[in-house]
Design an enzyme around this catalytic site. Structure first.
Site, short mmCIF file in Angstrom:
data_model
loop_
_atom_site.label_atom_id
_atom_site.label_comp_id
_atom_site.label_asym_id
_atom_site.label_seq_id
_atom_site.Cartn_x
_atom_site.Cartn_y
_atom_site.Cartn_z
N LYS A 1 0.81 -1.11 0.03
CA LYS A 1 -0.05 0.04 0.03
C LYS A 1 0.93 1.27 0.18
CE LYS A 1 -4.35 -1.19 2.04
NZ LYS A 1 -5.48 -1.01 2.95
N GLU B 1 -10.99 -14.49 6.46
CA GLU B 1 -10.10 -13.74 5.93
C GLU B 1 -8.82 -14.05 6.65
OE1 GLU B 1 -9.25 -8.99 5.62
OE2 GLU B 1 -8.84 -9.65 7.18
N ALA C 1 3.05 -3.19 10.95
CA ALA C 1 1.50 -3.09 10.85
C ALA C 1 0.85 -2.92 12.22
CB ALA C 1 1.14 -4.27 10.35
N THR C 2 1.39 -3.53 13.15
CA THR C 2 0.81 -3.47 14.81
C THR C 2 0.76 -2.57 15.22
OG1 THR C 2 1.15 -6.09 14.92
CG2 THR C 2 0.51 -4.74 16.70
P1 0O2 Z 1 -9.01 -4.09 11.80
O1 0O2 Z 1 -9.03 -3.09 12.68
O2 0O2 Z 1 -7.52 -4.67 11.53
O3 0O2 Z 1 -9.93 -5.03 11.63
P2 0O2 Z 1 -12.04 -3.96 3.93
O4 0O2 Z 1 -11.86 -5.07 4.88
O5 0O2 Z 1 -13.02 -4.55 2.78
O6 0O2 Z 1 -12.88 -2.96 4.72
P3 0O2 Z 1 -10.30 -3.42 2.28
O7 0O2 Z 1 -9.22 -2.09 2.04
O8 0O2 Z 1 -10.77 -3.93 1.03
O9 0O2 Z 1 -10.98 -3.14 3.53
O10 0O2 Z 1 -9.38 -4.74 2.73
P4 0O2 Z 1 -7.96 -4.95 2.85
O11 0O2 Z 1 -7.02 -4.20 2.06
O12 0O2 Z 1 -7.69 -6.34 2.55
O13 0O2 Z 1 -7.53 -4.72 4.43
C1 0O2 Z 1 -8.26 -5.41 5.60
C2 0O2 Z 1 -7.36 -5.44 6.60
O14 0O2 Z 1 -6.21 -5.44 6.45
C3 0O2 Z 1 -7.74 -4.38 7.71
O15 0O2 Z 1 -8.65 -4.78 8.46
C4 0O2 Z 1 -6.39 -4.36 8.60
O16 0O2 Z 1 -6.35 -5.48 9.30
C5 0O2 Z 1 -5.23 -4.84 7.59
N1 0O2 Z 1 -4.75 -3.45 6.75
C6 0O2 Z 1 -5.06 -2.79 5.72
N2 0O2 Z 1 -4.32 -1.70 5.35
C7 0O2 Z 1 -3.79 -1.59 6.50
C8 0O2 Z 1 -2.77 -0.55 6.79
O17 0O2 Z 1 -2.71 0.44 6.20
N3 0O2 Z 1 -2.34 -0.63 8.14
C9 0O2 Z 1 -2.73 -1.69 8.97
N4 0O2 Z 1 -1.98 -1.43 10.12
N5 0O2 Z 1 -3.39 -2.69 8.57
C10 0O2 Z 1 -3.99 -2.72 7.32
P5 0O2 Z 1 -9.59 -3.52 8.97
O18 0O2 Z 1 -11.14 -4.35 9.09
O19 0O2 Z 1 -9.69 -2.42 8.25
O20 0O2 Z 1 -9.07 -3.11 10.33
#
Ligand code: 0O2
Length: 225
Positions: free
Chosen positions: A134, A161, A173-174
């Site tokens: 990203k 997932e 990432a954490t």
């Molecule tokens: P949380 O709080 O970890 O549960 P979507 O899941 O469909 O809303 P997207 O962007 O299509 O979103 O999915 P993607 O890219 O596969 O990312 C989903 C998860 O990856 C996130 O879950 C995070 O856990 C992780 N992630 C994605 N981008 C980042 C980032 O830039 N930094 C960090 N630290 N983690 C990331 P959630 O549900 O968004 O958050």
């Protein structure tokens, strides 16, 4: 699975209905927990077998989580969907989440390939943020899979997932998650500088991961590892 009710669950005008819907929600979360257990066992089997053959563990650790009810609600709202069982099952792919933290970058692809090739697993989506990080520096290998789980009421395909990353990627990432991710701090003073610093940390982690992989490749020419 019985998911015919299309009325929102959060309708509290009828208390008995609300109680029944809460029970349905708990039942659905139980099903996701079971799906996690199935996938976790598969990963542990692969790790165990690999460790016997190669005298090392490709998986450092596994973390699992079920999405919290408020996060489920918020995500459905964001998608313009009501809080119903059908919408949770059909619209959300990350209610059940598994994070697999691996030793080396090539272990990530080994684990992903071995899991994908199992005939009861259907890979619905892959996002390779290792080959295509990203813009903020985030790296990880994401898969959405579907796995059949056998309940007394029958076989149900469940979505899970899976995020697969190295210890280095997980470290970054954490910490980034704690500091910035979805914290809405983009407007704060000095944000650009902080972004740059986080990118530099991500670059340092990439360098370290690649270096460790190179060392492994060199040793791998003489020993099975
Ligand atoms: P949380 O709080 O970890 O549960 P979507 O899941 O469909 O809303 P997207 O962007 O299509 O979103 O999915 P993607 O890219 O596969 O990312 C989903 C998860 O990856 C996130 O879950 C995070 O856990 C992780 N992630 C994605 N981008 C980042 C980032 O830039 N930094 C960090 N630290 N983690 C990331 P959630 O549900 O968004 O958050």
């Amino acid at each position: 699975m019985e998911t015919k009710d299309t009325k929102p669950w959060l309708d509290t005008s009828d208390p008995q209905k609300f109680i029944n819907n809460t029970a349905k929600f708990n039942d659905l979360m139980m099903m996701y927990r079971c799906a996690i257990r199935e996938v976790r066992t598969k990963l542990e089997v692969l790790d165990d077998e690999f460790s016997v053959e190669n005298q090392r563990n490709p998986i450092s650790f596994i973390k699992t989580r079920i999405k919290k009810p408020e996060s489920i609600y918020r995500k459905l709202q964001k998608l313009g969907c009501t809080f119903t069982p059908e919408n949770i099952v059909e619209q959300l792919h990350d209610v059940a989440g598994i994070r697999v933290v691996c030793a080396f970058v090539d272990d990530i692809y080994t684990i992903a390939d071995l899991l994908s090739s199992q005939d009861d697993i259907t890979v619905l989506q892959v996002k390779d943020y290792i080959k295509n990080p990203k813009p903020n520096g985030y790296r990880s290998y994401h898969m959405i899979i579907e796995i059949p789980v056998f309940f007394s009421k029958g076989k149900t395909p469940m979505k899970v997932e899976i995020q697969i990353r190295t210890n280095g990627m997980d470290f970054w990432a954490t910490l980034e998650h704690q500091l910035r991710y979805k914290k809405g701090i983009e407007q704060m003073e000095g944000y650009e500088e902080i972004s740059k610093e986080l990118m530099q940390c991500a670059a340092a982690v990439i360098e370290m991961d690649n270096e460790m992989q190179n060392i492994k490749n060199k040793i791998g020419k003489f020993h099975d590892i």
